[in-house]
Design a protein around this motif. Structure first.
Motif: not given
Length: 258
Positions: A19-28, A30-39
């Protein structure tokens, strides 16, 4: 299909469902929190919805996982995938029993089946575009007479009352399959502890019903300590499970399932 096979095979001590989550960036995150989030206080997407559903990727329809899901930033909830809960039930009843028969006559077509002990049976088919369902009718699998539920066909065991099943297998008194099929590219798993009520037509054909005894791996060990199965030892596979197990391993390799 690999998950289903690992749960259905009699070998091994542990099968892990992830059980976990997939990602497209190693810094992502969990879902809803991407590496590109500035918040820095991003809010992860909940796994479950308020309506009782979930935000997980659906049960895969093929192997390997479709790219749209493999590359998605979503929750992966293998324990909720269709068929796996039923196969956990199967593994609890059948794990460690010796392989007593291998049905590899059609392995060239991608069809393979095996029986463990005298009460457990698995059949699987390689997923190719030029085949349909694999009919098991007439196959002498040697299980006790009855109506069996293909546990791999259950979407979930939650709320299942044991009265009906998406995919049934009917075994006649002589041990032959009178009704049963493996869905195209899928796996079927039945054991004598997961049978359905006999229909009126089945009762008419079989007026004398006997008691079905389920022999689990633990029962087999205590039944005959001289031939018990020590799954934690370093004993070679052939010594622990016999030549039939090696026949099964060879058939799996020859079928090129994955």
């Amino acid at each position: 299909q690999q998950h289903k096979f690992l749960l259905a095979t009699p070998f091994g001590l542990v099968v892990r469902l992830w059980g976990g989550f997939g990602w497209t960036d190693l810094h992502d995150g969990p879902p809803g929190c991407r590496a590109t989030n500035t918040d820095s206080k991003c809010k992860p997407m909940p796994v479950y919805t308020k309506s009782g559903g979930d935000n997980c990727i659906p049960t895969p329809a093929g192997t390997p996982l479709e790219s749209e899901y493999a590359d998605s930033h979503r929750w992966a909830c293998e324990h909720r995938w269709a068929g796996l809960a039923g196969l956990v039930d199967y593994r609890k009843s059948c794990r460690g029993l010796p392989v007593t028969a291998v049905f590899s006559e059609e392995v060239g077509k991608g069809n393979l089946a095996f029986r463990t002990g005298s009460t457990c049976f698995v059949a699987l088919q390689r997923n190719t575009s030029d085949v349909g369902d694999w009919s098991l009718n007439g196959l002498a699998i040697g299980l006790p007479e009855g109506r069996y539920c293909d546990l791999a066909s259950l979407p979930t065991k939650k709320g299942w009352n044991g009265e009906a099943c998406p995919n049934e297998v009917v075994i006649a008194a002589n041990g032959l399959v009178s009704q049963g099929k493996v869905p195209r590219g899928d796996l079927l798993a039945i054991h004598a502890g997961a049978t359905l009520p006999m229909s009126s037509s089945s009762l008419a054909r079989s007026p004398q019903k006997g008691t079905i005894q389920v022999e689990t791996a633990c029962m087999a060990r205590f039944r005959d300590s001289g031939s018990s199965l020590d799954l934690t030892s370093g004993t070679p596979l052939s010594a622990r499970f016999g030549a039939v197990a090696l026949q099964l391993a060879a058939a799996v390799a020859a079928a090129n399932f994955w």
